[in-house]
Design a protein around this motif. Structure first.
Motif, PDB file in Angstrom:
ATOM      1  N   ARG A  23      35.201  11.236  65.748  1.00  0.00           N
ATOM      2  CA  ARG A  23      35.279  11.323  67.206  1.00  0.00           C
ATOM      3  C   ARG A  23      34.254  10.356  67.789  1.00  0.00           C
ATOM      4  NH1 ARG A  23      33.733  16.462  71.164  1.00  0.00           N
ATOM      5  NH2 ARG A  23      33.761  15.257  73.086  1.00  0.00           N
ATOM      6  N   ASP A  24      34.742   9.305  68.445  1.00  0.00           N
ATOM      7  CA  ASP A  24      33.813   8.376  69.086  1.00  0.00           C
ATOM      8  C   ASP A  24      33.809   8.618  70.591  1.00  0.00           C
ATOM      9  OD1 ASP A  24      36.073   7.174  70.115  1.00  0.00           O
ATOM     10  OD2 ASP A  24      35.903   5.333  68.954  1.00  0.00           O
ATOM     11  N   SER A  25      33.203   7.732  71.354  1.00  0.00           N
ATOM     12  CA  SER A  25      33.073   7.933  72.795  1.00  0.00           C
ATOM     13  C   SER A  25      34.399   7.778  73.528  1.00  0.00           C
ATOM     14  CB  SER A  25      32.063   6.941  73.384  1.00  0.00           C
ATOM     15  OG  SER A  25      32.505   5.613  73.177  1.00  0.00           O
ATOM     16  N   VAL A  26      35.410   7.259  72.833  1.00  0.00           N
ATOM     17  CA  VAL A  26      36.699   6.989  73.473  1.00  0.00           C
ATOM     18  C   VAL A  26      37.750   8.017  73.086  1.00  0.00           C
ATOM     19  CG1 VAL A  26      38.556   5.292  73.729  1.00  0.00           C
ATOM     20  CG2 VAL A  26      36.188   4.530  73.574  1.00  0.00           C
ATOM     21  N   ARG A  27      37.854   8.341  71.787  1.00  0.00           N
ATOM     22  CA  ARG A  27      38.964   9.171  71.337  1.00  0.00           C
ATOM     23  C   ARG A  27      38.710   9.702  69.937  1.00  0.00           C
ATOM     24  NH1 ARG A  27      44.259   6.281  70.499  1.00  0.00           N
ATOM     25  NH2 ARG A  27      44.568   8.206  69.371  1.00  0.00           N
ATOM     26  N   TYR A  28      39.743  10.337  69.367  1.00  0.00           N
ATOM     27  CA  TYR A  28      39.688  10.829  67.994  1.00  0.00           C
ATOM     28  C   TYR A  28      40.452   9.880  67.084  1.00  0.00           C
ATOM     29  CZ  TYR A  28      37.960  15.190  69.777  1.00  0.00           C
ATOM     30  OH  TYR A  28      37.194  16.129  70.389  1.00  0.00           O
TER      31      TYR A  28
ATOM     32  N   ILE B 179      33.155  13.460  61.566  1.00  0.00           N
ATOM     33  CA  ILE B 179      32.031  12.633  62.009  1.00  0.00           C
ATOM     34  C   ILE B 179      32.111  12.475  63.528  1.00  0.00           C
ATOM     35  CG2 ILE B 179      30.865  10.391  61.761  1.00  0.00           C
ATOM     36  CD1 ILE B 179      31.063  11.824  59.099  1.00  0.00           C
ATOM     37  N   VAL B 180      30.954  12.482  64.182  1.00  0.00           N
ATOM     38  CA  VAL B 180      30.893  12.222  65.620  1.00  0.00           C
ATOM     39  C   VAL B 180      30.017  10.999  65.837  1.00  0.00           C
ATOM     40  CG1 VAL B 180      30.306  13.131  67.899  1.00  0.00           C
ATOM     41  CG2 VAL B 180      31.093  14.687  66.108  1.00  0.00           C
ATOM     42  N   LYS B 181      30.474  10.084  66.726  1.00  0.00           N
ATOM     43  CA  LYS B 181      29.688   8.898  67.046  1.00  0.00           C
ATOM     44  C   LYS B 181      29.527   8.789  68.555  1.00  0.00           C
ATOM     45  CE  LYS B 181      29.007   3.990  66.350  1.00  0.00           C
ATOM     46  NZ  LYS B 181      29.415   2.736  65.733  1.00  0.00           N
TER      47      LYS B 181
ATOM     48  N   ILE C 215      29.782   8.784  56.586  1.00  0.00           N
ATOM     49  CA  ILE C 215      30.944   9.009  55.714  1.00  0.00           C
ATOM     50  C   ILE C 215      30.509   9.076  54.250  1.00  0.00           C
ATOM     51  CG2 ILE C 215      33.063   7.947  54.833  1.00  0.00           C
ATOM     52  CD1 ILE C 215      33.508   6.895  57.737  1.00  0.00           C
ATOM     53  N   ALA C 216      29.604   8.184  53.850  1.00  0.00           N
ATOM     54  CA  ALA C 216      29.105   8.199  52.464  1.00  0.00           C
ATOM     55  C   ALA C 216      28.405   9.517  52.157  1.00  0.00           C
ATOM     56  CB  ALA C 216      28.156   7.026  52.247  1.00  0.00           C
ATOM     57  N   PHE C 217      27.587  10.003  53.101  1.00  0.00           N
ATOM     58  CA  PHE C 217      26.913  11.296  52.921  1.00  0.00           C
ATOM     59  C   PHE C 217      27.953  12.401  52.742  1.00  0.00           C
ATOM     60  CE2 PHE C 217      25.633  15.297  54.890  1.00  0.00           C
ATOM     61  CZ  PHE C 217      24.471  15.598  54.203  1.00  0.00           C
ATOM     62  N   ALA C 218      28.992  12.395  53.596  1.00  0.00           N
ATOM     63  CA  ALA C 218      30.016  13.436  53.538  1.00  0.00           C
ATOM     64  C   ALA C 218      30.772  13.408  52.213  1.00  0.00           C
ATOM     65  CB  ALA C 218      30.988  13.269  54.702  1.00  0.00           C
TER      66      ALA C 218
ATOM     67  N   TRP D  95      26.772  11.392  63.450  1.00  0.00           N
ATOM     68  CA  TRP D  95      26.210  12.609  62.857  1.00  0.00           C
ATOM     69  C   TRP D  95      27.308  13.495  62.297  1.00  0.00           C
ATOM     70  CZ3 TRP D  95      25.985  11.390  68.022  1.00  0.00           C
ATOM     71  CH2 TRP D  95      26.664  12.218  68.926  1.00  0.00           C
ATOM     72  N   ILE D  96      26.902  14.327  61.361  1.00  0.00           N
ATOM     73  CA  ILE D  96      27.800  15.269  60.706  1.00  0.00           C
ATOM     74  C   ILE D  96      27.044  16.579  60.502  1.00  0.00           C
ATOM     75  CG2 ILE D  96      27.162  14.318  58.430  1.00  0.00           C
ATOM     76  CD1 ILE D  96      29.963  15.168  57.449  1.00  0.00           C
ATOM     77  N   LYS D  97      27.737  17.686  60.710  1.00  0.00           N
ATOM     78  CA  LYS D  97      27.108  18.984  60.503  1.00  0.00           C
ATOM     79  C   LYS D  97      27.501  19.502  59.121  1.00  0.00           C
ATOM     80  CE  LYS D  97      26.056  23.247  62.935  1.00  0.00           C
ATOM     81  NZ  LYS D  97      26.268  24.029  64.168  1.00  0.00           N
ATOM     82  N   TYR D  98      26.475  19.834  58.337  1.00  0.00           N
ATOM     83  CA  TYR D  98      26.713  20.324  56.982  1.00  0.00           C
ATOM     84  C   TYR D  98      25.736  21.459  56.691  1.00  0.00           C
ATOM     85  CZ  TYR D  98      26.831  20.420  51.849  1.00  0.00           C
ATOM     86  OH  TYR D  98      26.916  20.818  50.547  1.00  0.00           O
ATOM     87  N   LYS D  99      26.266  22.613  56.326  1.00  0.00           N
ATOM     88  CA  LYS D  99      25.462  23.798  56.032  1.00  0.00           C
ATOM     89  C   LYS D  99      24.474  24.118  57.164  1.00  0.00           C
ATOM     90  CE  LYS D  99      25.791  23.978  51.000  1.00  0.00           C
ATOM     91  NZ  LYS D  99      25.055  24.052  49.718  1.00  0.00           N
ATOM     92  N   ASN D 100      25.021  24.209  58.378  1.00  0.00           N
ATOM     93  CA  ASN D 100      24.259  24.582  59.582  1.00  0.00           C
ATOM     94  C   ASN D 100      23.149  23.604  59.948  1.00  0.00           C
ATOM     95  OD1 ASN D 100      25.712  26.976  60.123  1.00  0.00           O
ATOM     96  ND2 ASN D 100      24.540  28.048  58.542  1.00  0.00           N
ATOM     97  N   LYS D 101      23.204  22.406  59.411  1.00  0.00           N
ATOM     98  CA  LYS D 101      22.215  21.390  59.757  1.00  0.00           C
ATOM     99  C   LYS D 101      22.936  20.113  60.178  1.00  0.00           C
ATOM    100  CE  LYS D 101      18.254  18.785  57.997  1.00  0.00           C
ATOM    101  NZ  LYS D 101      17.411  18.467  56.824  1.00  0.00           N
ATOM    102  N   VAL D 102      22.449  19.498  61.263  1.00  0.00           N
ATOM    103  CA  VAL D 102      23.046  18.259  61.747  1.00  0.00           C
ATOM    104  C   VAL D 102      22.325  17.073  61.104  1.00  0.00           C
ATOM    105  CG1 VAL D 102      23.531  16.828  63.769  1.00  0.00           C
ATOM    106  CG2 VAL D 102      23.708  19.319  63.938  1.00  0.00           C
TER     107      VAL D 102
END
Length: 753
Positions: free
Chosen positions: A734-739, A706-708, A691-694, A623-630
């Motif tokens: 940022r995934d479940s392990v690291r950045y 991006i957060v996964k 990433i394509a959306f961003a 997910w990615i946050k863009y203009k106050n929307k996730v």
């Protein structure tokens, strides 16, 4: 009241007596003004005794201008009159008027001097307090006015301001002027020394007192418990000639603060059996003990007792109930109590916020903070620090920076609690430079500050910086804790520094006397297995005092997949299945190993076993946050409003990165399908869609974040490196392990994660 005034027209003593009789019955300002008005109209000149009563009443209602006017109208004020108005200024903090009036006094007594000393002391003016005391000693009437109250006030000031130097000087004065044997002075002395950590000095004062009352026993018990001297507190409690509710509450509270929750609850039950009155503080400590040991059943019993004793409307007890239920994971009960509270303060709201965080509900924590502000409740450093920590857990830099701004405006930025939370926020959101800058700007850094930055660099894969910071922390005389070592060990793991990791683990155990917890052992398993030393990892596990937890086994299994060791991988998978049969990690990781070797029958067998055990693979989301929307994406997701544009962008990116040498890694497809289908499945992973959306919507000047929820797969990692190169964009994942900071075709992790 006024009809009584009309019955008396004469200005004689009997009328003054009537007014004096009415003074103690005054309950509001209207009655007070009526008496004052009657006195002005009916008496030819103000009566000093009546005026003194009026000054007292005006002071009680905080109408100091009326009190001063009444004083100024007295033709010949006596010493009581002067002390009365002086006390009013002292108690209300009007220190300038207090001092001006004091300097005008024709004569002074002990009350006069103590009023001024108390006024300065109560409002924290240490220098002024000491100066008045010195002036008192130089003055003949002042030195004769020294009393227990004088020294008690000075000691309380020293205790509040943690000024042991002043406290010791006052102690010397107490002995010099012969007040050492007074319990009234001994009690604040014991309290001052124990709060400063000088418990043996406190004990010496206590033991040298010729007489001891209940108050000083309670003070000494609280001091012992404050300094962790549990056995001494129990012994003293046992020999007390008498005990009151404060004695029992001190034991319950002290044992709770020392982490002895079971013993605290035993004392609480014994207190109930003695039939003693339980107040809000006793309830609060007992409920804290229940929360500490996650004893929800005991907590519910105390909750019922709270209802019987009619304490549900008490904000202190209500907040403690909310805190207890949240610590026990009973969120619904906590929310119900919170909603039914007739009065909520900062503590109530903070209990909900911290409780949501404790239960992994960081979004709810942020919402409750916003509701708190809408309700006009002012936040303190702890509350603001907690909500910033929630943003860190969510990797929500946008909201976190808003709270950073709030900290600057409110002045709370200077508090260590808030600064530490901000360091963690920026570290967890991948802005490690901002995190380090905040650290450098701090005037006072504690162990948490250093640990936050160490862990920030460790999670970013910067092993050299992590180790350098850790060594600097030690050089500054700060003591690392278990969390600090988790950061250092994980940094060694991600950089492949096996020998260095071993050194730190041994130092943690032998030099710092920290008992390893499962997280430390998991770091060591990760350290060895990532480096390909799988047999050594197996030996390490067999020598551990207890078997690894689920994370430890999953870590080993993941490394076995990385290095293609099916034998040890199966051992790890079987151990994980035995520990948590419904955990999908064992099935998924082992099946990916079989798939890489094209052992499709084994893959099918594992999937059947997974279905039979009711284990479900956690779906991957980015997910990615863009203009106050996730904006949330899953693999092959076509539900987004801009799906057509996103997939078109992906196709274009795919062509560009192939020209840069990208080759799809089929090992990350766990299905027996043809090659074209495998490529399609890889190309539509959730992080690639995000990433394509961003790239379509996020301005070029802004880094992509991006957060996964799962670990980034190797194919997506390789693809994202090349995407950062062809688009010349910084991409933070940022995934479940690291950045992972992807820039110019490289990743900050050095391809080791």
């Amino acid at each position: 009241m006024q009809h009584k005034f009309r019955c008396f027209g004469s200005k004689d003593i009997s009328f003054t007596s009537l007014l004096l009789e009415l003074c103690p019955k005054v309950t509001n300002q209207t009655h007070l003004k009526a008496i004052h008005c009657a006195a002005i109209k009916s008496l030819s000149r103000p009566d000093t005794f009546l005026s003194n009563n009026l000054i007292t009443l005006y002071s009680k209602f905080n109408r100091l201008s009326y009190a001063r006017h009444t004083f100024d109208q007295i033709p010949h004020p006596n010493l009581f009159s002067w002390n009365n108005i002086l006390s009013a200024y002292s108690k209300s903090g009007r220190l300038l008027e207090m001092r001006q009036l004091f300097d005008r006094m024709p004569i002074r007594d002990a009350i006069s001097w103590n009023c001024v000393i108390s006024g300065y002391a109560n409002y924290g003016s240490r220098e002024a307090t000491v100066n008045v005391y010195k002036m008192m000693l130089r003055n003949d009437e002042g030195s004769e006015s020294l009393s227990r109250i004088t020294f008690s006030t000075l000691l309380i000031l020293a205790s509040r301001q943690s000024c042991i130097g002043l406290g010791r000087q006052v102690h010397g004065q107490i002995l010099k002027f012969g007040f050492g044997g007074y319990v009234f002075v001994g009690s604040p002395l014991v309290d001052m020394y124990s709060k400063a950590g000088f418990i043996f000095d406190a004990k010496k004062v206590f033991e040298e007192l010729p007489e001891r009352n209940l108050v000083i026993y309670n003070t000494m018990i609280s001091g012992f418990l404050r300094c962790g001297m549990i056995e001494d507190s129990k012994k003293l409690f046992g020999v007390m000639p008498e005990r009151d509710s404060i004695s029992w509450t001190a034991m319950v509270t002290g044992l709770t603060k020392n982490g002895l929750d079971k013993e605290a609850l035993d004392v609480f039950r014994e207190m109930q059996m003695e039939g003693l009155v339980v107040d809000q503080y006793t309830f609060g400590s007992a409920l804290t003990a229940c929360g500490g040991r996650r004893g929800v059943e005991q907590g519910m019993q105390i909750h019922a007792y709270v209802i019987r004793k009619d304490y549900m409307d008490n904000v202190f007890v209500g907040s403690a109930l909310v805190d207890m239920y949240l610590k026990c994971g009973n969120i619904k009960s906590a929310e119900t109590i919170f909603e039914r509270m007739t009065c909520r303060n900062n503590i109530s709201w903070t209990a909900m916020l911290v409780g949501y965080n404790h239960n992994g509900l960081s979004e709810e924590a942020v919402k409750i903070f916003c509701n708190m502000q809408r309700n006009g409740i002012e936040s303190d450093d702890f509350t603001l620090g907690s909500v910033i920590s929630s943003c860190a857990n969510l990797a929500s830099l946008e909201e976190g920076t808003q709270f950073h701004g709030q900290a600057l405006v409110s002045g709370l930025r200077s508090f260590t609690t808030v600064s530490n939370a901000l360091i963690t926020l920026y570290g967890k959101c991948g802005s490690i430079k901002d995190s380090h800058q905040l650290f450098n700007e701090m005037h006072v850094k504690d162990e948490v500050s250093w640990t936050a930055l160490v862990c920030g660099y460790a999670q970013f894969g910067k092993a050299v910086e992590t180790i350098s910071l850790f060594e600097e922390m030690l050089a500054n005389g700060l003591k690392p804790d278990g969390v600090t070592f988790i950061g250092v060990l994980s940094a060694c793991s991600r950089a492949g520094l096996v020998d260095k990791g071993y050194q730190y683990f041994d130092s943690m155990v032998n030099d710092h006397r920290i008992v390893p917890v499962p997280d430390h052992y998991t770091c060591m398993i990760d350290l060895l297995s990532r480096a390909g030393r799988l047999e050594e990892t197996k030996d390490f596990i067999n020598q551990m005092p207890a078997r690894p937890d689920a994370i430890g086994w999953a870590t080993l299994l993941s490394a076995c997949r990385l290095h293609g060791n099916i034998e040890i991988g199966k051992w790890a998978a079987d151990s994980l299945i035995e520990l948590e049969p419904q955990n999908p990690a064992s099935y998924v990781l082992l099946s990916s190993m079989y798939a890489a070797k094209e052992k499709w029958d084994d893959v099918a067998h594992l999937r059947r076993g997974m279905r039979n055990m009711g284990a479900r693979k956690e779906p991957g989301f980015s997910w990615i946050k863009y203009k106050n929307k996730v904006h949330v994406f899953s693999a092959d997701d076509c539900s987004h409003d801009y799906s057509d544009q996103i997939y078109a962008k992906l196709d274009k990116l795919y062509s560009e990165i192939i020209n840069e040498g990208y080759v799809p890694d089929m090992n990350y497809v766990l299905h027996d399908v043809d090659e074209a289908q495998k490529i399609k499945m890889l190309n539509h992973h959730s992080e690639k869609l995000a990433i394509a959306f961003a790239l379509i919507f996020v301005p070029e000047s802004v880094p992509i974040r991006i957060v996964k929820n799962l670990r980034v797969c190797g194919d997506c990692h390789n693809a994202t490196k090349l995407i950062s190169k062809v688009t010349q964009r910084e991409i933070l994942v940022r995934d479940s392990v690291r950045y992972h900071l992807f820039k110019d075709g490289a990743c900050s992790c050095g391809d080791f994660w």
